[in-house]
Design a protein around this motif. Structure first.
Motif, PDB file in Angstrom:
ATOM      1  N   GLU A  14       0.843  -1.206   0.000  1.00  0.00           N
ATOM      2  CA  GLU A  14       0.000   0.000   0.000  1.00  0.00           C
ATOM      3  C   GLU A  14       0.874   1.251   0.000  1.00  0.00           C
ATOM      4  O   GLU A  14       0.582   2.215  -0.703  1.00  0.00           O
ATOM      5  CB  GLU A  14      -0.947  -0.009   1.200  1.00  0.00           C
ATOM      6  CG  GLU A  14      -2.084  -1.007   1.032  1.00  0.00           C
ATOM      7  CD  GLU A  14      -2.923  -1.195   2.281  1.00  0.00           C
ATOM      8  OE1 GLU A  14      -2.463  -0.857   3.399  1.00  0.00           O
ATOM      9  OE2 GLU A  14      -4.053  -1.708   2.148  1.00  0.00           O
TER      10      GLU A  14
ATOM     11  N   LYS B 194      -0.722  -1.732  -6.858  1.00  0.00           N
ATOM     12  CA  LYS B 194      -2.080  -2.274  -6.866  1.00  0.00           C
ATOM     13  C   LYS B 194      -2.123  -3.767  -7.211  1.00  0.00           C
ATOM     14  O   LYS B 194      -2.929  -4.509  -6.640  1.00  0.00           O
ATOM     15  CB  LYS B 194      -2.952  -1.463  -7.804  1.00  0.00           C
ATOM     16  CG  LYS B 194      -3.143  -0.031  -7.295  1.00  0.00           C
ATOM     17  CD  LYS B 194      -4.096   0.744  -8.138  1.00  0.00           C
ATOM     18  CE  LYS B 194      -4.211   2.205  -7.787  1.00  0.00           C
ATOM     19  NZ  LYS B 194      -3.808   2.664  -6.508  1.00  0.00           N
ATOM     20  N   ASN B 195      -1.279  -4.212  -8.127  1.00  0.00           N
ATOM     21  CA  ASN B 195      -1.261  -5.641  -8.476  1.00  0.00           C
ATOM     22  C   ASN B 195      -0.914  -6.488  -7.260  1.00  0.00           C
ATOM     23  O   ASN B 195      -1.552  -7.507  -6.995  1.00  0.00           O
ATOM     24  CB  ASN B 195      -0.281  -5.923  -9.610  1.00  0.00           C
ATOM     25  CG  ASN B 195      -0.765  -5.414 -10.941  1.00  0.00           C
ATOM     26  OD1 ASN B 195      -1.959  -5.243 -11.158  1.00  0.00           O
ATOM     27  ND2 ASN B 195       0.166  -5.166 -11.846  1.00  0.00           N
ATOM     28  N   GLN B 196       0.118  -6.081  -6.535  1.00  0.00           N
ATOM     29  CA  GLN B 196       0.538  -6.853  -5.370  1.00  0.00           C
ATOM     30  C   GLN B 196      -0.474  -6.740  -4.223  1.00  0.00           C
ATOM     31  O   GLN B 196      -0.682  -7.699  -3.488  1.00  0.00           O
ATOM     32  CB  GLN B 196       1.929  -6.429  -4.913  1.00  0.00           C
ATOM     33  CG  GLN B 196       3.031  -6.791  -5.902  1.00  0.00           C
ATOM     34  CD  GLN B 196       3.114  -8.284  -6.155  1.00  0.00           C
ATOM     35  OE1 GLN B 196       3.051  -9.093  -5.236  1.00  0.00           O
ATOM     36  NE2 GLN B 196       3.264  -8.656  -7.421  1.00  0.00           N
ATOM     37  N   ILE B 197      -1.106  -5.593  -4.086  1.00  0.00           N
ATOM     38  CA  ILE B 197      -2.162  -5.447  -3.071  1.00  0.00           C
ATOM     39  C   ILE B 197      -3.282  -6.449  -3.356  1.00  0.00           C
ATOM     40  O   ILE B 197      -3.766  -7.124  -2.437  1.00  0.00           O
ATOM     41  CB  ILE B 197      -2.718  -4.002  -3.040  1.00  0.00           C
ATOM     42  CG1 ILE B 197      -1.649  -3.028  -2.532  1.00  0.00           C
ATOM     43  CG2 ILE B 197      -3.975  -3.921  -2.176  1.00  0.00           C
ATOM     44  CD1 ILE B 197      -1.999  -1.561  -2.741  1.00  0.00           C
ATOM     45  N   SER B 198      -3.663  -6.566  -4.625  1.00  0.00           N
ATOM     46  CA  SER B 198      -4.746  -7.503  -4.968  1.00  0.00           C
ATOM     47  C   SER B 198      -4.341  -8.943  -4.669  1.00  0.00           C
ATOM     48  O   SER B 198      -5.173  -9.739  -4.224  1.00  0.00           O
ATOM     49  CB  SER B 198      -5.161  -7.345  -6.434  1.00  0.00           C
ATOM     50  OG  SER B 198      -4.143  -7.779  -7.302  1.00  0.00           O
TER      51      SER B 198
ATOM     52  N   ARG C 268      -2.263  -9.885  -2.241  1.00  0.00           N
ATOM     53  CA  ARG C 268      -2.327 -10.044  -0.779  1.00  0.00           C
ATOM     54  C   ARG C 268      -3.773 -10.174  -0.307  1.00  0.00           C
ATOM     55  O   ARG C 268      -4.079 -11.004   0.549  1.00  0.00           O
ATOM     56  CB  ARG C 268      -1.647  -8.870  -0.062  1.00  0.00           C
ATOM     57  CG  ARG C 268      -0.187  -8.599  -0.394  1.00  0.00           C
ATOM     58  CD  ARG C 268       0.680  -9.834  -0.542  1.00  0.00           C
ATOM     59  NE  ARG C 268       2.055  -9.481  -0.839  1.00  0.00           N
ATOM     60  CZ  ARG C 268       2.614  -9.554  -2.050  1.00  0.00           C
ATOM     61  NH1 ARG C 268       1.930  -9.974  -3.083  1.00  0.00           N
ATOM     62  NH2 ARG C 268       3.887  -9.229  -2.217  1.00  0.00           N
ATOM     63  N   LEU C 269      -4.664  -9.363  -0.878  1.00  0.00           N
ATOM     64  CA  LEU C 269      -6.080  -9.459  -0.518  1.00  0.00           C
ATOM     65  C   LEU C 269      -6.649 -10.825  -0.896  1.00  0.00           C
ATOM     66  O   LEU C 269      -7.418 -11.422  -0.134  1.00  0.00           O
ATOM     67  CB  LEU C 269      -6.881  -8.341  -1.186  1.00  0.00           C
ATOM     68  CG  LEU C 269      -6.654  -6.942  -0.624  1.00  0.00           C
ATOM     69  CD1 LEU C 269      -7.304  -5.893  -1.525  1.00  0.00           C
ATOM     70  CD2 LEU C 269      -7.183  -6.836   0.802  1.00  0.00           C
ATOM     71  N   TYR C 270      -6.249 -11.318  -2.042  1.00  0.00           N
ATOM     72  CA  TYR C 270      -6.686 -12.654  -2.470  1.00  0.00           C
ATOM     73  C   TYR C 270      -6.188 -13.709  -1.481  1.00  0.00           C
ATOM     74  O   TYR C 270      -6.951 -14.596  -1.074  1.00  0.00           O
ATOM     75  CB  TYR C 270      -6.168 -12.963  -3.880  1.00  0.00           C
ATOM     76  CG  TYR C 270      -6.476 -14.370  -4.319  1.00  0.00           C
ATOM     77  CD1 TYR C 270      -7.726 -14.696  -4.836  1.00  0.00           C
ATOM     78  CD2 TYR C 270      -5.523 -15.375  -4.199  1.00  0.00           C
ATOM     79  CE1 TYR C 270      -8.014 -15.995  -5.220  1.00  0.00           C
ATOM     80  CE2 TYR C 270      -5.807 -16.674  -4.573  1.00  0.00           C
ATOM     81  CZ  TYR C 270      -7.053 -16.977  -5.090  1.00  0.00           C
ATOM     82  OH  TYR C 270      -7.340 -18.258  -5.465  1.00  0.00           O
TER      83      TYR C 270
END
Length: 187
Positions: free
Chosen positions: A162, A167-171, A173-175
């Motif tokens: 963050e 954004k790609n890596q945030i998604s 981690r959220l996954y």
């Protein structure tokens, strides 16, 4: 009528299997060409940092098809990187070894190598590699069904991503976190 349907079903299955075999053959051929090309570069490159990077790349390409060769390349890169105080090469070697050992179920070794990579990443303040290590450790704990530890590491990694606005890596981690909540029925 039934025999035509059976023939169509058999033909469909045959075409599907043939397509899968063709796809795998093309991928293997392409990967073998990449490996051959990288191996030939090793003998002509004089820069030790580049050699270490190529050894890590070779190890990564072979991580599923030839584990012992993959480990060998990672260890060669690690030794070369240590001898030349090339921290990025050391970090990548440790990460690669962690991936290989996690995939083979040697979780203690996987944690050990990822912690080594994390320590070096923190020394050189490489936030992306720190996040990668934290995510990898979370993945190991998830494989061991230690979900609370996994979520903790995933969240630490996500905080870094963050700050980096990745954004790609945030998604990802959220996954990872969402997968654990789904598996533990904690939604």
């Amino acid at each position: 009528m039934k025999s035509k349907l059976i023939n169509i079903a058999i033909l469909t299955r045959f075409l599907f299997i043939f397509s899968c075999i063709l796809f795998l053959s093309v991928n293997l051929f392409s990967q073998n060409q990449s490996i051959d090309s990288l191996e030939s570069q090793l003998s002509i490159i004089s820069d030790n940092g580049e050699k270490a990077d190529i050894l890590n790349e070779l190890g990564f390409l072979l991580r599923q098809s030839d584990i012992s060769k993959s480990i060998g390349y990672a260890n060669q890169s690690l030794e070369l990187s240590k001898a030349n105080d090339y921290k990025p090469g050391q970090i990548q070697s440790y990460i690669l070894l962690g991936i290989i050992y996690k995939n083979s179920g040697s979780f203690d070794k996987a944690i050990k190598y990822n912690l080594e990579a994390l320590k070096l990443s923190e020394e050189i303040k490489d936030q992306e590699k720190i996040s990668t290590c934290l995510n990898n450790i979370g993945s190991i704990y998830q494989s061991q069904k230690n979900y609370s530890a996994a979520i903790s590491y995933y969240k630490q990694s996500m905080e870094i991503e963050e700050k980096l606005d990745n954004k790609n890596q945030i998604s990802i981690r959220l996954y990872n976190i969402g997968t654990i909540y789904e598996m533990t029925d904690s939604l």
